[in-house]
Design a protein around this motif. Structure first.
Motif, mmCIF file in Angstrom:
data_model
loop_
_atom_site.group_PDB
_atom_site.id
_atom_site.type_symbol
_atom_site.label_atom_id
_atom_site.label_comp_id
_atom_site.label_asym_id
_atom_site.label_seq_id
_atom_site.Cartn_x
_atom_site.Cartn_y
_atom_site.Cartn_z
ATOM 1 N N ARG A 115 28.922 36.949 30.185
ATOM 2 C CA ARG A 115 29.276 38.081 31.061
ATOM 3 C C ARG A 115 30.215 37.626 32.168
ATOM 4 N NH1 ARG A 115 23.707 39.280 30.531
ATOM 5 N NH2 ARG A 115 23.330 38.327 32.560
ATOM 6 N N ARG A 116 29.937 36.446 32.710
ATOM 7 C CA ARG A 116 30.807 35.926 33.778
ATOM 8 C C ARG A 116 32.207 35.678 33.241
ATOM 9 N NH1 ARG A 116 30.589 30.318 36.961
ATOM 10 N NH2 ARG A 116 31.953 30.901 38.656
ATOM 11 N N GLU A 117 32.280 35.120 32.032
ATOM 12 C CA GLU A 117 33.581 34.872 31.413
ATOM 13 C C GLU A 117 34.338 36.178 31.211
ATOM 14 O OE1 GLU A 117 35.464 32.910 27.345
ATOM 15 O OE2 GLU A 117 33.312 33.274 27.495
ATOM 16 N N GLN A 118 33.636 37.213 30.714
ATOM 17 C CA GLN A 118 34.291 38.497 30.503
ATOM 18 C C GLN A 118 34.750 39.107 31.825
ATOM 19 O OE1 GLN A 118 35.207 39.667 27.618
ATOM 20 N NE2 GLN A 118 34.331 37.806 26.749
ATOM 21 N N GLY A 119 33.919 38.943 32.846
ATOM 22 C CA GLY A 119 34.309 39.450 34.164
ATOM 23 C C GLY A 119 35.553 38.753 34.688
ATOM 24 N N LEU A 120 35.588 37.433 34.484
ATOM 25 C CA LEU A 120 36.764 36.683 34.942
ATOM 26 C C LEU A 120 38.008 37.063 34.143
ATOM 27 C CD1 LEU A 120 35.187 33.165 35.554
ATOM 28 C CD2 LEU A 120 35.990 34.786 37.273
ATOM 29 N N LYS A 121 37.829 37.290 32.831
ATOM 30 C CA LYS A 121 38.980 37.722 32.022
ATOM 31 C C LYS A 121 39.479 39.088 32.491
ATOM 32 C CE LYS A 121 38.065 35.222 27.751
ATOM 33 N NZ LYS A 121 37.674 35.353 26.335
ATOM 34 N N ALA A 122 38.527 39.989 32.759
ATOM 35 C CA ALA A 122 38.924 41.324 33.219
ATOM 36 C C ALA A 122 39.605 41.241 34.578
ATOM 37 C CB ALA A 122 37.690 42.228 33.297
ATOM 38 N N LYS A 123 39.074 40.368 35.433
ATOM 39 C CA LYS A 123 39.694 40.184 36.746
ATOM 40 C C LYS A 123 41.103 39.626 36.598
ATOM 41 C CE LYS A 123 38.773 38.083 41.235
ATOM 42 N NZ LYS A 123 37.863 37.212 41.994
ATOM 43 N N CYS A 124 41.246 38.701 35.659
ATOM 44 C CA CYS A 124 42.577 38.130 35.395
ATOM 45 C C CYS A 124 43.535 39.220 34.909
ATOM 46 C CB CYS A 124 42.452 37.016 34.366
ATOM 47 S SG CYS A 124 44.022 36.259 33.904
ATOM 48 N N ASP A 125 43.046 40.053 33.967
ATOM 49 C CA ASP A 125 43.882 41.153 33.479
ATOM 50 C C ASP A 125 44.272 42.092 34.608
ATOM 51 O OD1 ASP A 125 43.646 40.116 30.960
ATOM 52 O OD2 ASP A 125 42.086 41.535 30.303
ATOM 53 N N LEU A 126 43.309 42.373 35.465
ATOM 54 C CA LEU A 126 43.572 43.262 36.595
ATOM 55 C C LEU A 126 44.609 42.647 37.529
ATOM 56 C CD1 LEU A 126 42.745 45.928 37.948
ATOM 57 C CD2 LEU A 126 41.019 44.642 39.203
ATOM 58 N N GLN A 127 44.459 41.352 37.796
ATOM 59 C CA GLN A 127 45.421 40.679 38.679
ATOM 60 C C GLN A 127 46.812 40.624 38.031
ATOM 61 O OE1 GLN A 127 44.911 39.945 41.725
ATOM 62 N NE2 GLN A 127 42.703 40.215 41.766
ATOM 63 N N GLU A 128 46.846 40.379 36.708
ATOM 64 C CA GLU A 128 48.143 40.385 36.016
ATOM 65 C C GLU A 128 48.782 41.769 36.103
ATOM 66 O OE1 GLU A 128 47.387 39.060 32.059
ATOM 67 O OE2 GLU A 128 47.358 36.945 32.626
ATOM 68 N N GLY A 129 47.937 42.796 35.947
ATOM 69 C CA GLY A 129 48.451 44.164 36.068
ATOM 70 C C GLY A 129 48.991 44.427 37.454
ATOM 71 N N ARG A 130 48.281 43.917 38.435
ATOM 72 C CA ARG A 130 48.754 44.103 39.813
ATOM 73 C C ARG A 130 50.066 43.371 40.041
ATOM 74 N NH1 ARG A 130 43.126 43.508 43.253
ATOM 75 N NH2 ARG A 130 42.318 45.565 42.716
ATOM 76 N N LEU A 131 50.140 42.147 39.504
ATOM 77 C CA LEU A 131 51.386 41.389 39.675
ATOM 78 C C LEU A 131 52.547 42.097 38.984
ATOM 79 C CD1 LEU A 131 50.236 37.694 39.223
ATOM 80 C CD2 LEU A 131 51.072 38.769 41.301
ATOM 81 N N SER A 132 52.290 42.579 37.770
ATOM 82 C CA SER A 132 53.382 43.261 37.065
ATOM 83 C C SER A 132 53.722 44.572 37.770
ATOM 84 C CB SER A 132 53.002 43.512 35.606
ATOM 85 O OG SER A 132 51.939 44.428 35.523
ATOM 86 N N SER A 133 52.696 45.246 38.305
ATOM 87 C CA SER A 133 52.990 46.497 39.013
ATOM 88 C C SER A 133 53.725 46.209 40.319
ATOM 89 C CB SER A 133 51.716 47.293 39.274
ATOM 90 O OG SER A 133 50.907 46.643 40.231
ATOM 91 N N ASN A 134 53.424 45.050 40.943
ATOM 92 C CA ASN A 134 54.165 44.677 42.152
ATOM 93 C C ASN A 134 55.627 44.411 41.827
ATOM 94 O OD1 ASN A 134 52.082 44.949 43.930
ATOM 95 N ND2 ASN A 134 51.518 42.790 43.940
ATOM 96 N N SER A 135 55.854 43.712 40.694
ATOM 97 C CA SER A 135 57.254 43.467 40.335
ATOM 98 C C SER A 135 57.927 44.787 39.950
ATOM 99 C CB SER A 135 57.354 42.454 39.201
ATOM 100 O OG SER A 135 56.748 42.962 38.035
ATOM 101 N N ASP A 136 57.177 45.670 39.248
ATOM 102 C CA ASP A 136 57.713 46.997 38.931
ATOM 103 C C ASP A 136 57.947 47.783 40.213
ATOM 104 O OD1 ASP A 136 57.556 46.387 36.272
ATOM 105 O OD2 ASP A 136 55.694 47.525 35.917
#
Length: 174
Positions: free
Chosen positions: A85-106
């Motif tokens: 569960r912790r691994e999945q949470g970290l993966k989801a957090k990573c995806d969320l952060q990547e989305g934020r980074l891409s949305s920031n560049s967008d």
């Protein structure tokens, strides 16, 4: 009487001699007895047990160990699930952060587009005359509001997909 006495004495002497010979014979036979006891003593190197006794011992050992093993296995599986569960949470957090980074560049690229659009609008408004600074401030405020709303929508979409993934995994685990 002397004859009967002498026959008694000779009989007593022969009995004593016979007794002495018997003692010597017994002494020679018993003299080695402690060594014979040691030699003849059996030592069990391996204890042979009947099969039912052995099975009872195995079963009692199994009954004693099984609850401990089950408890340890449940602890281990709980810990593994927690780590998953912790691994999945970290993966989801990573995806969320990547989305934020891409949305920031967008957002930066769209901000530059908005900046150029506002500059073009300013140029048009400046050419048309008064109230250009008020219109430019209003345009900037609207562009910023649009970017904030776009960012919020993207964040909510990412959270929604993350929760859907977690729900699917929890349903698959059951």
């Amino acid at each position: 009487m002397a004859a009967s006495l002498s026959s008694s004495v000779s009989s007593l002497q022969s009995s004593l001699q016979l007794l002495d010979n018997s003692i010597n014979t017994l002494d020679s036979g018993v003299n080695d007895f402690p060594r014979l006891c040691k030699v003849l003593q059996t030592t069990r190197h391996f204890e042979l047990l009947p099969e039912p006794t052995l099975r009872e011992a195995q079963q009692s050992l199994l009954d004693e160990i099984t609850p401990s093993i089950a408890h340890l296995l449940s602890l281990a599986s709980n810990h593994v699930e927690k780590l998953a569960r912790r691994e999945q949470g970290l993966k989801a957090k990573c995806d969320l952060q990547e989305g934020r980074l891409s949305s920031n560049s967008d957002a930066r690229s769209s901000a530059t587009r908005a900046q150029s659009q506002s500059n073009a609008l300013r140029g048009r408004l400046a050419g048309s005359g008064g109230g250009s600074s008020a219109n430019a401030a209003e345009l900037r405020r609207l562009v910023q509001k649009k970017e904030r709303l776009k960012y919020a929508v993207e964040r909510l979409e990412l959270q929604s997909t993350q929760r859907e993934r977690q729900l699917r995994k929890s349903m698959a685990a059951q």
